[in-house]
Design a protein around this motif. Structure first.
Motif, PDB file in Angstrom:
ATOM      1  N   THR A 180       0.823  -1.202   0.000  1.00  0.00           N
ATOM      2  CA  THR A 180       0.000   0.000   0.000  1.00  0.00           C
ATOM      3  C   THR A 180       0.858   1.253   0.000  1.00  0.00           C
ATOM      4  O   THR A 180       0.555   2.237  -0.700  1.00  0.00           O
ATOM      5  CB  THR A 180      -0.927   0.009   1.236  1.00  0.00           C
ATOM      6  OG1 THR A 180      -1.716  -1.192   1.223  1.00  0.00           O
ATOM      7  CG2 THR A 180      -1.848   1.207   1.231  1.00  0.00           C
ATOM      8  N   GLY A 187       0.608   3.415  -3.274  1.00  0.00           N
ATOM      9  CA  GLY A 187      -0.186   4.594  -2.967  1.00  0.00           C
ATOM     10  C   GLY A 187       0.599   5.846  -2.679  1.00  0.00           C
ATOM     11  O   GLY A 187       0.111   6.955  -2.920  1.00  0.00           O
ATOM     12  N   LEU A 227      -9.401   3.695   4.498  1.00  0.00           N
ATOM     13  CA  LEU A 227      -8.624   3.198   3.360  1.00  0.00           C
ATOM     14  C   LEU A 227      -9.123   1.829   2.926  1.00  0.00           C
ATOM     15  O   LEU A 227      -9.184   1.539   1.725  1.00  0.00           O
ATOM     16  CB  LEU A 227      -7.145   3.126   3.740  1.00  0.00           C
ATOM     17  CG  LEU A 227      -6.196   2.558   2.684  1.00  0.00           C
ATOM     18  CD1 LEU A 227      -6.243   3.377   1.406  1.00  0.00           C
ATOM     19  CD2 LEU A 227      -4.778   2.487   3.236  1.00  0.00           C
ATOM     20  N   THR A 260     -12.169   2.428   0.723  1.00  0.00           N
ATOM     21  CA  THR A 260     -11.885   2.978  -0.606  1.00  0.00           C
ATOM     22  C   THR A 260     -11.058   2.013  -1.452  1.00  0.00           C
ATOM     23  O   THR A 260     -11.273   1.921  -2.670  1.00  0.00           O
ATOM     24  CB  THR A 260     -11.156   4.320  -0.486  1.00  0.00           C
ATOM     25  OG1 THR A 260      -9.950   4.149   0.273  1.00  0.00           O
ATOM     26  CG2 THR A 260     -12.029   5.358   0.201  1.00  0.00           C
ATOM     27  N   TRP A 319     -18.633   2.285   0.807  1.00  0.00           N
ATOM     28  CA  TRP A 319     -17.456   1.994   1.613  1.00  0.00           C
ATOM     29  C   TRP A 319     -17.790   1.578   3.040  1.00  0.00           C
ATOM     30  O   TRP A 319     -17.059   0.775   3.645  1.00  0.00           O
ATOM     31  CB  TRP A 319     -16.522   3.206   1.647  1.00  0.00           C
ATOM     32  CG  TRP A 319     -17.052   4.384   2.431  1.00  0.00           C
ATOM     33  CD1 TRP A 319     -17.822   5.400   1.964  1.00  0.00           C
ATOM     34  CD2 TRP A 319     -16.852   4.641   3.835  1.00  0.00           C
ATOM     35  NE1 TRP A 319     -18.116   6.285   2.969  1.00  0.00           N
ATOM     36  CE2 TRP A 319     -17.539   5.852   4.131  1.00  0.00           C
ATOM     37  CE3 TRP A 319     -16.177   3.981   4.856  1.00  0.00           C
ATOM     38  CZ2 TRP A 319     -17.557   6.397   5.415  1.00  0.00           C
ATOM     39  CZ3 TRP A 319     -16.199   4.526   6.133  1.00  0.00           C
ATOM     40  CH2 TRP A 319     -16.865   5.710   6.405  1.00  0.00           C
ATOM     41  N   SER A 323     -16.008  -1.268   5.568  1.00  0.00           N
ATOM     42  CA  SER A 323     -15.228  -0.898   6.751  1.00  0.00           C
ATOM     43  C   SER A 323     -15.763  -1.596   7.996  1.00  0.00           C
ATOM     44  O   SER A 323     -14.984  -2.061   8.841  1.00  0.00           O
ATOM     45  CB  SER A 323     -15.259   0.620   6.939  1.00  0.00           C
ATOM     46  OG  SER A 323     -14.639   1.275   5.853  1.00  0.00           O
ATOM     47  N   ASP A 371     -15.440  12.154   3.802  1.00  0.00           N
ATOM     48  CA  ASP A 371     -14.810  11.305   2.798  1.00  0.00           C
ATOM     49  C   ASP A 371     -13.963  10.245   3.509  1.00  0.00           C
ATOM     50  O   ASP A 371     -13.161  10.581   4.387  1.00  0.00           O
ATOM     51  CB  ASP A 371     -13.912  12.150   1.892  1.00  0.00           C
ATOM     52  CG  ASP A 371     -13.243  11.321   0.823  1.00  0.00           C
ATOM     53  OD1 ASP A 371     -13.926  10.972  -0.158  1.00  0.00           O
ATOM     54  OD2 ASP A 371     -12.046  10.997   0.977  1.00  0.00           O
ATOM     55  N   TYR A 415     -11.414   8.505   2.588  1.00  0.00           N
ATOM     56  CA  TYR A 415      -9.965   8.608   2.379  1.00  0.00           C
ATOM     57  C   TYR A 415      -9.433   9.963   2.841  1.00  0.00           C
ATOM     58  O   TYR A 415      -8.535  10.038   3.686  1.00  0.00           O
ATOM     59  CB  TYR A 415      -9.617   8.399   0.901  1.00  0.00           C
ATOM     60  CG  TYR A 415      -8.130   8.388   0.632  1.00  0.00           C
ATOM     61  CD1 TYR A 415      -7.416   7.199   0.660  1.00  0.00           C
ATOM     62  CD2 TYR A 415      -7.437   9.568   0.352  1.00  0.00           C
ATOM     63  CE1 TYR A 415      -6.045   7.183   0.441  1.00  0.00           C
ATOM     64  CE2 TYR A 415      -6.070   9.568   0.126  1.00  0.00           C
ATOM     65  CZ  TYR A 415      -5.374   8.373   0.168  1.00  0.00           C
ATOM     66  OH  TYR A 415      -4.020   8.366  -0.042  1.00  0.00           O
ATOM     67  N   LEU A 459      -9.338   8.593   6.841  1.00  0.00           N
ATOM     68  CA  LEU A 459      -7.970   8.087   6.833  1.00  0.00           C
ATOM     69  C   LEU A 459      -6.962   9.161   7.228  1.00  0.00           C
ATOM     70  O   LEU A 459      -6.220   9.018   8.201  1.00  0.00           O
ATOM     71  CB  LEU A 459      -7.613   7.529   5.451  1.00  0.00           C
ATOM     72  CG  LEU A 459      -6.130   7.162   5.260  1.00  0.00           C
ATOM     73  CD1 LEU A 459      -5.737   5.992   6.153  1.00  0.00           C
ATOM     74  CD2 LEU A 459      -5.820   6.869   3.800  1.00  0.00           C
TER      75      LEU A 459
END
Length: 488
Positions: free
Chosen positions: A36, A40, A118, A121, A137, A141, A365, A367, A371
């Motif tokens: 990741t 990412g 994360l 998403t 999402w 989660s 959001d 992310y 996150l």
């Protein structure tokens, strides 16, 4: 001299001797989520630092290896499961130790709970890329919370084996990419220009270093598993050096491979055009479409592995603090069969669910806010704890008789303190690169770390006045129940 705490000899306890060097290293490296981080974040490091980006990861690894010298030396003298806060207590006093304990709880929880955003998403991206389906999402989660709870509920042996499989899979796909690039000779022929001073000593290297230090977050959790390690005086230091060495070298190698896949002259433009797709484009070109599909899936499993690793670390911190008498005694309960701190795990899962649901209810959001806003103070908190521990180590060894050398007890921790302070400054001054948020939000996120520590100092003062017995013995090793042996 305070009296050590004891527990009934027949009370359930953590499994003694369940973890070897490789098991502990799997926990630490899995927490870092190397796939990741590479897919990412590394493209942004290349975009900002150019082709010299691999050296940033090497420098971060060297800094943390220097820190590990004093850190692992102290682990032979202070065996508390509280690790950071126990070390800081021994060197800087109980008040600083209690402040560090609160900061550790907030930091590790921040590093884990934010990652559920994360997970949501990453799973969305994977299902869209592979199936063309768009899924919400939040259910992902929440399902992840249940999976991680179950993984923490089971024995540490179960978790170590599971993380071993997941880690081999996620690093394996990156090794496959490397083989493809090396076999083909790269886009313009293999080049070592990334390691020349002219490409390293550029303004963007400071930003790369900030990303690089963040990529190692959680490596110090090796000492948390001391009570479950086989021959901890040898296993814990070995696992720490293995984790730091592997991450530093592997990160630098993989970033260099990504540069070779596109060419020194072209990679920055490619990273700017599509940073999220850089690694997928590279593996499609050099290995095949099927490998890109596999990478999508393995990013999800990488996130799950990171969540489980942090979840186990948090549970053991909560267990240690409950044994200290600072957290409710129920959190010190250990499962009679699995040898896991299952009540602490349940409490952490409930907390995670509450935070995730609160962000979802606010329309945040997953992310950009769940996150990044939750992870960022967690990352800063763990860096601050490393700095405090580095400062505490030489002070502790000044007060006790020991046979350790000056290099381990003074030179290495003092050098690490200077380097870590520099790293914290780099991260704070480049916080906008991590969060993409406004100056106001970034200031608030960074301010949470000293605020939490100050709250901890206030709690320490109150504890000293109302529970002087607990305050006086804080950070000393309790006598745990007789350990269970891991079943064959």
């Amino acid at each position: 001299m305070p009296v050590a705490r004891s527990a009934p000899s027949d009370a359930p306890a953590l499994h003694s001797g369940a973890l070897g060097t490789s098991d502990i290293a799997f926990f630490v490296v899995s927490a870092a989520a190397p796939l990741t981080v590479m897919a990412g974040v590394a493209p942004l490091a290349i975009l900002l630092g150019g082709i010299g980006a691999p050296v940033g990861y090497l420098l971060a690894g060297i800094t943390l290896a220097v820190f590990a010298v004093g850190f692992t030396t102290m682990s032979r003298h202070v065996s508390s499961g509280g690790a950071f806060y126990a070390y800081i207590t021994r060197g800087l006093g109980p008040a600083a130790g209690i402040g560090a304990a609160l900061l550790a709880l907030i930091g590790y929880n921040g590093m884990e709970i934010g990652v559920y955003g994360l997970l949501g998403t990453a799973t969305q991206d994977t299902t869209h890329a592979l199936l063309g389906a768009d899924i919400p999402w939040l259910p992902v989660s929440l399902a992840g919370l249940l999976l991680i709870w179950y993984g923490g509920y089971r024995s540490i042996h179960f978790g170590a084996k599971l993380l071993g499989v997941l880690l081999i899979a996620e690093t394996g796909i990156l090794v496959l990419l490397a083989i493809g690039v090396l076999a083909d000779g790269g886009a313009r022929g293999l080049s070592l220009a990334s390691f020349t001073p002219g490409n390293v000593l550029v303004p963007g290297t400071a930003a790369v270093l900030a990303f690089a230090f963040a990529a190692f977050t959680g490596f110090e959790s090796t000492v948390i598993y001391r009570r479950e390690a086989r021959d901890p005086d040898r296993t814990v230091p070995r696992a720490t050096y293995v984790a730091v060495g592997f991450l530093g070298l592997f990160y630098a190698f993989v970033v260099w491979i990504a540069i070779q896949a596109f060419g020194d002259a072209e990679v920055v433009a490619a990273a700017g055009a599509d940073p999220a797709g850089l690694f997928f484009a590279a593996i499609t070109t050099y290995v095949g479409d099927w490998a890109a599909d596999a990478m999508h899936v393995l990013i999800v499993t990488s996130v799950l592995a990171s969540l489980l690793a942090f979840h186990n670390a948090i549970n053991r911190y909560a267990l240690a603090l409950a044994e200290e008498g600072v957290l409710p005694k129920a959190l010190a309960r250990v499962h009679p069969r699995h040898g896991s701190p299952y009540v602490a795990g349940l409490a952490q899962t409930v907390l995670g669910a509450a935070v995730v649901l609160a962000f979802a209810a606010a329309g945040a959001d997953p992310y950009g806010q769940l996150l990044l806003w939750v992870n960022t103070p967690g990352m800063l908190g763990l860096l601050a704890l490393q700095l405090l521990a580095a400062l505490a180590i030489p002070l502790y060894f000044r007060r006790v008789s020991h046979g350790e050398g000056v290099l381990r007890t003074v030179a290495a921790p003092v050098t690490a303190a200077v380097l870590l302070a520099t790293a914290i400054v780099l991260v704070i001054t480049h916080l906008d690169l991590f969060t993409g948020a406004s100056t106001t939000v970034n200031t608030a996120l960074a301010a949470l770390v000293p605020i939490v520590f100050l709250i901890g100092l206030a709690l320490a003062r109150r504890l000293r006045q109302r529970r002087p017995d607990i305050y006086a013995r804080f950070g000393t090793e309790p006598e745990p129940a007789q350990p269970l042996k891991e079943p064959a």
